[in-house]
Design a protein around this motif. Structure first.
Motif, short mmCIF file in Angstrom:
data_model
loop_
_atom_site.label_atom_id
_atom_site.label_comp_id
_atom_site.label_asym_id
_atom_site.label_seq_id
_atom_site.Cartn_x
_atom_site.Cartn_y
_atom_site.Cartn_z
N ALA A 50 0.84 -1.20 0.00
CA ALA A 50 0.00 0.00 0.00
C ALA A 50 0.87 1.25 0.00
CB ALA A 50 -0.91 0.00 1.23
N TYR A 51 0.37 2.29 -0.65
CA TYR A 51 1.09 3.56 -0.63
C TYR A 51 0.09 4.71 -0.62
CZ TYR A 51 0.15 4.31 -5.63
OH TYR A 51 -0.46 4.52 -6.84
N GLN A 52 0.56 5.82 -0.10
CA GLN A 52 -0.23 7.05 -0.10
C GLN A 52 0.22 7.89 -1.29
OE1 GLN A 52 -2.69 7.99 1.83
NE2 GLN A 52 -2.50 6.81 3.70
N PRO A 53 -0.67 8.23 -2.22
CA PRO A 53 -0.27 9.06 -3.36
C PRO A 53 0.24 10.42 -2.88
CG PRO A 53 -2.46 8.15 -3.70
CD PRO A 53 -2.07 7.85 -2.29
N ALA A 54 1.26 10.92 -3.54
CA ALA A 54 1.80 12.24 -3.19
C ALA A 54 0.82 13.31 -3.64
CB ALA A 54 3.15 12.45 -3.85
N PRO A 55 0.57 14.30 -2.79
CA PRO A 55 -0.33 15.38 -3.20
C PRO A 55 0.32 16.23 -4.29
CG PRO A 55 0.62 15.86 -1.06
CD PRO A 55 1.07 14.48 -1.44
N THR A 56 -0.46 16.70 -5.23
CA THR A 56 0.09 17.53 -6.31
C THR A 56 -0.14 19.00 -6.06
OG1 THR A 56 -1.97 17.37 -7.57
CG2 THR A 56 -0.25 15.71 -8.02
N PHE A 57 -1.08 19.33 -5.20
CA PHE A 57 -1.39 20.73 -4.88
C PHE A 57 -1.69 21.56 -6.12
CE2 PHE A 57 1.53 19.31 -1.47
CZ PHE A 57 0.62 19.34 -0.43
N GLY A 58 -2.17 20.92 -7.17
CA GLY A 58 -2.56 21.63 -8.38
C GLY A 58 -1.40 22.16 -9.19
N LEU A 59 -0.18 21.69 -8.92
CA LEU A 59 0.98 22.16 -9.66
C LEU A 59 0.99 21.56 -11.05
CD1 LEU A 59 3.69 21.81 -6.88
CD2 LEU A 59 2.47 23.87 -7.59
N VAL A 60 1.40 22.36 -11.99
CA VAL A 60 1.51 21.90 -13.37
C VAL A 60 2.99 21.81 -13.71
CG1 VAL A 60 0.96 22.43 -15.76
CG2 VAL A 60 -0.67 22.99 -13.95
N GLY A 61 3.39 20.67 -14.25
CA GLY A 61 4.80 20.47 -14.58
C GLY A 61 5.12 20.92 -15.98
N SER A 62 6.27 20.52 -16.45
CA SER A 62 6.76 20.91 -17.78
C SER A 62 6.10 20.11 -18.89
CB SER A 62 8.27 20.70 -17.84
OG SER A 62 8.55 19.31 -17.73
N GLY A 63 5.25 19.17 -18.54
CA GLY A 63 4.64 18.32 -19.55
C GLY A 63 5.38 17.01 -19.68
N ARG A 64 6.60 16.97 -19.20
CA ARG A 64 7.38 15.74 -19.20
C ARG A 64 7.19 15.07 -17.86
NH1 ARG A 64 13.24 17.04 -21.62
NH2 ARG A 64 12.74 16.20 -23.64
N ARG A 65 6.70 13.86 -17.91
CA ARG A 65 6.47 13.15 -16.65
C ARG A 65 7.19 11.82 -16.71
NH1 ARG A 65 0.24 13.01 -15.55
NH2 ARG A 65 0.34 11.91 -17.51
#
Length: 158
Positions: free
Chosen positions: A44-59
């Motif tokens: 089991a794992y807890q997903p990391a919160p994203t806080f609505g951040l948008v990245g560079s498009g590269r994931r």
């Protein structure tokens, strides 16, 4: 929170990569083999919160599908620890959320729940880890908690 239930009478083991959880995996495989039960290996794992951040498009691959990456890692770990071909009836489950709650739900109709104890230090050696403590208090099936002093199970292949 509800998870798909494995076959009744399964042996469920929680694995987090710690030494005690790897010993727990060996014990769970032994019990499943000795009783003819399905072995369900859960992480089991807890997903990391994203806080609505948008990245560079590269994931990264983990950002695109953390469940798939986690499942591959879990399957590789199971193969490394148990060696050889996978036991008959093996199920690997990657679950999102609180480990204790998910393991309790997954083991509701299990023959046994097997866990490692992640306690550390001299005083803490007397206490189980938080997940194993919660599961031993609330489980509806037998619970085996494996710690650093637990010897490995006998070799048994059905």
């Amino acid at each position: 929170m509800s998870v798909a239930q494995p076959a009744p009478g399964s042996v469920v083991v929680g694995v987090d990569g710690s030494k005690s959880s790897l010993k727990a995996l060996r014990w769970a495989a032994f019990v499943a083999s000795a009783t003819g039960s399905t072995l369900v290996v859960a992480s089991a794992y807890q997903p990391a919160p994203t806080f609505g951040l948008v990245g560079s498009g590269r994931r990264s691959a983990a950002e695109r599908d953390p469940d798939a990456v986690s499942r591959e890692a879990l399957e590789a770990l199971v193969h490394r620890v148990l060696g050889g071909p996978s036991p008959a009836g093996l199920e690997c489950r990657v679950l999102r959320g609180n480990a204790a709650e998910l393991l309790l739900d997954l083991s509701a109709h299990a023959r046994m729940l097997v866990l490692g104890s992640r306690r550390h230090g001299r005083v803490r050696r007397l206490l189980p880890g938080s997940v194993s403590a919660a599961c031993t208090e609330q489980a509806t099936c037998r619970v085996l908690v494996v710690d650093g002093t637990t010897p490995p199970p006998p070799h048994h292949r059905a």
